[in-house]
Design a protein around this motif. Structure first.
Motif, PDB file in Angstrom:
ATOM      1  N   ILE A  86      76.111  -3.592  12.495  1.00 11.65           N
ATOM      2  CA  ILE A  86      75.388  -4.738  11.951  1.00 11.65           C
ATOM      3  C   ILE A  86      74.166  -4.224  11.201  1.00 11.65           C
ATOM      4  CG2 ILE A  86      76.150  -6.324  13.768  1.00 11.65           C
ATOM      5  CD1 ILE A  86      73.411  -6.054  15.040  1.00 11.65           C
ATOM      6  N   ASP A  87      73.651  -5.033  10.299  1.00 12.74           N
ATOM      7  CA  ASP A  87      72.467  -4.665   9.532  1.00 12.74           C
ATOM      8  C   ASP A  87      71.241  -4.821  10.428  1.00 12.74           C
ATOM      9  OD1 ASP A  87      70.498  -4.184   7.685  1.00 12.74           O
ATOM     10  OD2 ASP A  87      70.829  -6.035   6.536  1.00 12.74           O
ATOM     11  N   ILE A  88      70.575  -3.723  10.756  1.00 14.11           N
ATOM     12  CA  ILE A  88      69.379  -3.805  11.597  1.00 14.11           C
ATOM     13  C   ILE A  88      68.133  -4.080  10.755  1.00 14.11           C
ATOM     14  CG2 ILE A  88      70.396  -2.278  13.312  1.00 14.11           C
ATOM     15  CD1 ILE A  88      68.546  -0.042  12.285  1.00 14.11           C
ATOM     16  N   GLN A  89      68.332  -4.319   9.464  1.00 12.45           N
ATOM     17  CA  GLN A  89      67.274  -4.654   8.517  1.00 12.45           C
ATOM     18  C   GLN A  89      66.216  -3.556   8.416  1.00 12.45           C
ATOM     19  OE1 GLN A  89      65.902  -8.692   9.231  1.00 12.45           O
ATOM     20  NE2 GLN A  89      67.925  -9.544   8.779  1.00 12.45           N
ATOM     21  N   PHE A  90      66.672  -2.309   8.518  1.00 14.84           N
ATOM     22  CA  PHE A  90      65.783  -1.187   8.276  1.00 14.84           C
ATOM     23  C   PHE A  90      65.544  -1.061   6.787  1.00 14.84           C
ATOM     24  CE2 PHE A  90      65.543   3.411   7.115  1.00 14.84           C
ATOM     25  CZ  PHE A  90      64.270   3.647   7.601  1.00 14.84           C
ATOM     26  N   ARG A  91      64.280  -1.111   6.406  1.00 15.00           N
ATOM     27  CA  ARG A  91      63.910  -1.004   5.003  1.00 15.00           C
ATOM     28  C   ARG A  91      62.670  -0.120   4.886  1.00 15.00           C
ATOM     29  NH1 ARG A  91      68.066  -3.262   5.362  1.00 15.00           N
ATOM     30  NH2 ARG A  91      68.824  -5.126   4.276  1.00 15.00           N
ATOM     31  N   GLN A  92      62.667   0.786   3.932  1.00 11.44           N
ATOM     32  CA  GLN A  92      61.495   1.617   3.670  1.00 11.44           C
ATOM     33  C   GLN A  92      60.701   0.989   2.522  1.00 11.44           C
ATOM     34  OE1 GLN A  92      64.103   5.369   3.886  1.00 11.44           O
ATOM     35  NE2 GLN A  92      62.096   6.163   4.534  1.00 11.44           N
ATOM     36  N   HIS A  93      59.959  -0.047   2.876  1.00  8.05           N
ATOM     37  CA  HIS A  93      59.215  -0.812   1.868  1.00  8.05           C
ATOM     38  C   HIS A  93      57.746  -0.433   1.834  1.00  8.05           C
ATOM     39  CE1 HIS A  93      58.069  -2.956   5.473  1.00  8.05           C
ATOM     40  NE2 HIS A  93      59.307  -3.370   5.661  1.00  8.05           N
ATOM     41  N   SER A  94      57.362   0.650   2.493  1.00  4.47           N
ATOM     42  CA  SER A  94      56.029   1.250   2.479  1.00  4.47           C
ATOM     43  C   SER A  94      55.089   0.597   3.493  1.00  4.47           C
ATOM     44  CB  SER A  94      55.385   1.221   1.078  1.00  4.47           C
ATOM     45  OG  SER A  94      54.860  -0.057   0.775  1.00  4.47           O
ATOM     46  N   ASN A  95      54.014   1.308   3.761  1.00  2.81           N
ATOM     47  CA  ASN A  95      52.912   0.817   4.588  1.00  2.81           C
ATOM     48  C   ASN A  95      51.653   0.941   3.757  1.00  2.81           C
ATOM     49  OD1 ASN A  95      50.607   0.838   6.417  1.00  2.81           O
ATOM     50  ND2 ASN A  95      52.036   1.075   8.102  1.00  2.81           N
ATOM     51  N   LEU A  96      50.888  -0.142   3.700  1.00  8.28           N
ATOM     52  CA  LEU A  96      49.625  -0.140   2.967  1.00  8.28           C
ATOM     53  C   LEU A  96      48.516  -0.444   3.972  1.00  8.28           C
ATOM     54  CD1 LEU A  96      48.617   0.192   0.009  1.00  8.28           C
ATOM     55  CD2 LEU A  96      48.521  -2.303  -0.096  1.00  8.28           C
ATOM     56  N   ARG A  97      47.670   0.550   4.216  1.00  9.46           N
ATOM     57  CA  ARG A  97      46.594   0.406   5.198  1.00  9.46           C
ATOM     58  C   ARG A  97      45.278   0.248   4.445  1.00  9.46           C
ATOM     59  NH1 ARG A  97      46.660   1.654  10.525  1.00  9.46           N
ATOM     60  NH2 ARG A  97      48.680   2.683  10.240  1.00  9.46           N
ATOM     61  N   LEU A  98      44.651  -0.911   4.587  1.00 11.32           N
ATOM     62  CA  LEU A  98      43.445  -1.233   3.839  1.00 11.32           C
ATOM     63  C   LEU A  98      42.205  -0.631   4.482  1.00 11.32           C
ATOM     64  CD1 LEU A  98      44.105  -5.012   3.081  1.00 11.32           C
ATOM     65  CD2 LEU A  98      44.589  -3.049   1.613  1.00 11.32           C
ATOM     66  N   ALA A  99      41.334  -0.079   3.662  1.00  6.84           N
ATOM     67  CA  ALA A  99      40.030   0.404   4.119  1.00  6.84           C
ATOM     68  C   ALA A  99      39.022  -0.727   3.943  1.00  6.84           C
ATOM     69  CB  ALA A  99      39.608   1.629   3.317  1.00  6.84           C
ATOM     70  N   MET A 100      38.399  -1.153   5.051  1.00  6.60           N
ATOM     71  CA  MET A 100      37.559  -2.352   5.014  1.00  6.60           C
ATOM     72  C   MET A 100      36.069  -2.042   4.901  1.00  6.60           C
ATOM     73  SD  MET A 100      40.160  -4.234   5.184  1.00  6.60           S
ATOM     74  CE  MET A 100      39.477  -5.880   5.300  1.00  6.60           C
ATOM     75  N   ASN A 101      35.664  -0.804   5.190  1.00  5.70           N
ATOM     76  CA  ASN A 101      34.253  -0.435   5.096  1.00  5.70           C
ATOM     77  C   ASN A 101      34.157   1.068   4.855  1.00  5.70           C
ATOM     78  OD1 ASN A 101      34.346   0.896   7.750  1.00  5.70           O
ATOM     79  ND2 ASN A 101      34.434  -1.199   8.582  1.00  5.70           N
TER      80      ASN A 101
ATOM     81  N   SER B 102      48.459  -3.393   6.895  1.00  9.46           N
ATOM     82  CA  SER B 102      47.650  -3.249   8.096  1.00  9.46           C
ATOM     83  C   SER B 102      46.191  -3.002   7.738  1.00  9.46           C
ATOM     84  CB  SER B 102      48.178  -2.110   8.966  1.00  9.46           C
ATOM     85  OG  SER B 102      48.264  -0.903   8.240  1.00  9.46           O
ATOM     86  N   THR B 103      45.315  -3.351   8.668  1.00 12.84           N
ATOM     87  CA  THR B 103      43.877  -3.175   8.508  1.00 12.84           C
ATOM     88  C   THR B 103      43.328  -2.650   9.829  1.00 12.84           C
ATOM     89  OG1 THR B 103      43.206  -5.353   9.334  1.00 12.84           O
ATOM     90  CG2 THR B 103      43.891  -5.221   7.028  1.00 12.84           C
ATOM     91  N   ASP B 104      42.017  -2.581   9.941  1.00 12.69           N
ATOM     92  CA  ASP B 104      41.441  -2.172  11.220  1.00 12.69           C
ATOM     93  C   ASP B 104      41.211  -3.395  12.114  1.00 12.69           C
ATOM     94  OD1 ASP B 104      39.469  -3.109   9.523  1.00 12.69           O
ATOM     95  OD2 ASP B 104      38.038  -1.503   9.943  1.00 12.69           O
ATOM     96  N   ILE B 105      40.282  -4.269  11.749  1.00 12.98           N
ATOM     97  CA  ILE B 105      39.958  -5.404  12.625  1.00 12.98           C
ATOM     98  C   ILE B 105      40.756  -6.664  12.300  1.00 12.98           C
ATOM     99  CG2 ILE B 105      37.628  -4.549  13.048  1.00 12.98           C
ATOM    100  CD1 ILE B 105      36.613  -6.665  11.070  1.00 12.98           C
TER     101      ILE B 105
ATOM    102  N   ALA C  55      43.785 -13.968   9.803  1.00 13.33           N
ATOM    103  CA  ALA C  55      44.874 -13.972   8.823  1.00 13.33           C
ATOM    104  C   ALA C  55      44.453 -14.672   7.547  1.00 13.33           C
ATOM    105  CB  ALA C  55      46.105 -14.639   9.425  1.00 13.33           C
ATOM    106  N   VAL C  56      43.808 -15.820   7.680  1.00  7.47           N
ATOM    107  CA  VAL C  56      43.389 -16.583   6.506  1.00  7.47           C
ATOM    108  C   VAL C  56      42.269 -15.873   5.761  1.00  7.47           C
ATOM    109  CG1 VAL C  56      42.311 -18.748   5.772  1.00  7.47           C
ATOM    110  CG2 VAL C  56      44.182 -18.775   7.434  1.00  7.47           C
ATOM    111  N   ASP C  57      41.398 -15.175   6.502  1.00  7.84           N
ATOM    112  CA  ASP C  57      40.326 -14.424   5.849  1.00  7.84           C
ATOM    113  C   ASP C  57      40.883 -13.372   4.894  1.00  7.84           C
ATOM    114  OD1 ASP C  57      38.305 -15.792   7.064  1.00  7.84           O
ATOM    115  OD2 ASP C  57      37.948 -14.309   8.644  1.00  7.84           O
ATOM    116  N   ILE C  58      41.966 -12.727   5.286  1.00  9.39           N
ATOM    117  CA  ILE C  58      42.487 -11.637   4.455  1.00  9.39           C
ATOM    118  C   ILE C  58      43.607 -12.089   3.529  1.00  9.39           C
ATOM    119  CG2 ILE C  58      44.209 -10.770   6.111  1.00  9.39           C
ATOM    120  CD1 ILE C  58      43.193  -7.930   5.289  1.00  9.39           C
ATOM    121  N   ILE C  59      44.379 -13.116   3.933  1.00  3.98           N
ATOM    122  CA  ILE C  59      45.443 -13.647   3.076  1.00  3.98           C
ATOM    123  C   ILE C  59      45.234 -15.161   2.979  1.00  3.98           C
ATOM    124  CG2 ILE C  59      47.931 -13.837   2.689  1.00  3.98           C
ATOM    125  CD1 ILE C  59      48.364 -11.402   4.372  1.00  3.98           C
TER     126      ILE C  59
END
Length: 370
Positions: A80-95, A241-244, A284-288
Motif C-alpha cells: 500500500i502507499d505509505i505516502q512517503f514523500r521527500q518534500h523537504s523540511n524548512l526550519r525557520l530562524a525566528m531570532n 518547523s520553528t522553535d517556539i 498557528a495563526v501567528d505564523i500562518i
C-alpha cells in the motif's frame, strides 16, 4: 496458560518494533511481536509523521541518512502507499540566537555530507508565501519529508505477517524470565512466550519493561499535542518547523497537522486540554494567518520519550545475555524507525550492525561523565 516459542520476541508494536520484526523475518528468523494495545496506538501513531535528517546531534546524522534510505526502500516494497514523500523540511530562524544555532548546524551537517543549506528571506517568502513576516531566514533540507504513520505501521505489520511474524495484540507483558544471566522468554497475561532473544521496543513503557529484569532505563516521558484542521486546498509543500511556534505538515488529503514542542508528562492523563488547544491555535495563526478561519476537526496527544543526553538507547542490555533495547528517541523515533529497525535486526541476527551504534549503548549512563 499457553506456552509458545520463537527465535525473537519483540515487545512493542510501534515503528521500531515493526521495522525490526520485518528485517529479522527477511533474515529468516522466527519472530513474535507482543503489543499491549494495538499496532501504532502509542507514540508511532500519534505523531506528525515527519522524516528529518537535519537538526540532530552529530552521532545521529549517519543513521538519520541511513533511515531515509530505508524509508525509500520500504515505500517501494509495501503493498500500500505509505505516502512517503521527500518534500523537504524548512526550519525557520525566528531570532538572532536561533539563527546562529542553525548556521552552526548547517556547517556541521554539510561537513557530514547532508544536503542542507541556509536560505535567505526572499527565498523563504518564495517557498512559503503564506507565512507571516516573523523570520530572519531558514534552513532547507531537500531530502527530508514525511509519511503517514498509520499507513506505514499497518503496511509494515502486514508485510511482516506475510513473512511469518506472529503479532499478538492485545497481549500484555507481565514479566521477563531470566535465568543465570540469560533471557529465557517473556511472561504475558496469556502465558509464557519463550525466546533466547528479546527486544524491548515498548516506547513510553520501555522503562517499566526494563524494571521487570532489574534494568534501569533513564528516560522521561513527555506529552505532545497536535491539532488537525479540516481539509484545505494544498498550500504547504515542506514540513515546516520553528522553535517556539511548533511545526506544520499538510497531509495528502489536505488536513493540516499542527504540533508544538513536547512538555513533561506530569500525570498519566493524555486528554487534550482546552489550554493546549488555545495555545497551539494562537501560535498557528501567528505564523500562518490564513489558518484563522480553518475549522479544527480534532486534537490528540502522544508520548515522546527523552534521555538525559537526547540520544536514544539502543543495543544489548548489560549483564543479561539475549536482552536488547531500542527506546527513548527524544521525539525522533518515527523518523529514524526503519533505520534503527534494520540495524537492530542486524545486531540480533548477526551480532554486527552495518553502522556503529555504540554511542547509543545503555551503559553510557553508568559512567561518571554521564
Amino acid at each position: 496458560m499457553s506456552i509458545e516459542a520463537h527465535d525473537v520476541v519483540i515487545i512493542g508494536g510501534g515503528i521500531i518494533g515493526l521495522s525490526t520484526a520485518y528485517y529479522l523475518a527477511r533474515a529468516g528468523l522466527d519472530v513474535c511481536i507482543l503489543e499491549k494495545q494495538a499496532i501504532a496506538l502509542g507514540s508511532s501513531g500519534r505523531c506528525a509523521g515527519g522524516i528529518g535528517q537535519s537538526h540532530r546531534a552529530p552521532p545521529d546524522l549517519p543513521i538519520a541518512k541511513f533511515a531515509v534510505e530505508q524509508w525509500q526502500a520500504i515505500s517501494a516494497e509495501m503493498d500500500i502507499d505509505i505516502q512517503f514523500r521527500q518534500h523537504s523540511n524548512l526550519r525557520l530562524a525566528m531570532n538572532e540566537a536561533h539563527m546562529a544555532d542553525l548556521l552552526a548546524m548547517v556547517e556541521r551537517e554539510q561537513q557530514g555530507g547532508l544536503d542542507v543549506r541556509f536560505v535567505d528571506r526572499p527565498e523563504v517568502k518564495r517557498r512559503v508565501p503564506f507565512v507571516s513576516d516573523v523570520y530572519l531566514g531558514a534552513v532547507l533540507s531537500p531530502t527530508d519529508g514525511s509519511a503517514d504513520p498509520y499507513r506505514a505501521c499497518s503496511a509494515l505489520a502486514r508485510a511482516a505477517a506475510r513473512l511469518g511474524v506472529v503479532i499478538h495484540q492485545p497481549r500484555e507483558v507481565t514479566g521477563l524470565q531470566v535465568s543465570q544471566g540469560k533471557i529465557q522468554g517473556v511472561l504475558t497475561n496469556e502465558g509464557l512466550v519463550a525466546a533466547r532473544q528479546v527486544l524491548n521496543a515498548a516506547g513510553a513503557w520501555a522503562a517499566s519493561i526494563g524494571q521487570m529484569a532489574g534494568v534501569k532505563i533513564p528516560a522521561t516521558n513527555m506529552r505532545s499535542h497536535l491539532l488537525v484542521t479540516e481539509r484545505l486546498p494544498h498550500f504547504i509543500d515542506p514540513f515546516l518547523s520553528t522553535d517556539i511556534y511548533g511545526y506544520f505538515r499538510q497531509t495528502m488529503a489536505g488536513n493540516v497537522l499542527i504540533g508544538f514542542p513536547a512538555r513533561p508528562l506530569l500525570t498519566p492523563d493524555m486528554s487534550v486540554t482546552h489550554q493546549a488547544v488555545a495555545v497551539a491555535a494562537r501560535r498557528a495563526v501567528d505564523i500562518i494567518p490564513c489558518l484563522r478561519d480553518a475549522a479544527m476537526l480534532r486534537g490528540f496527544t502522544g508520548y515522546t520519550v527523552w534521555t538525559p543526553d537526547y540520544l536514544p538507547i539502543v543495543g544489548r542490555v548489560p549483564d543479561i545475555d539475549g536482552l536488547y533495547v531500542a527506546a527513548a528517541f527524544s521525539g525522533l523515533g518515527f523518523a529514524i524507525g526503519p533505520g534503527i529497525g534494520r540495524l537492530v535486526a542486524e545486531l540480533i541476527a548477526t551480532g554486527q550492525p552495518s553502522l556503529p551504534i555504540d554511542m547509543y549503548r545503555l551503559e553510557r549512563f553508568a559512567q561518571p561523565s554521564a
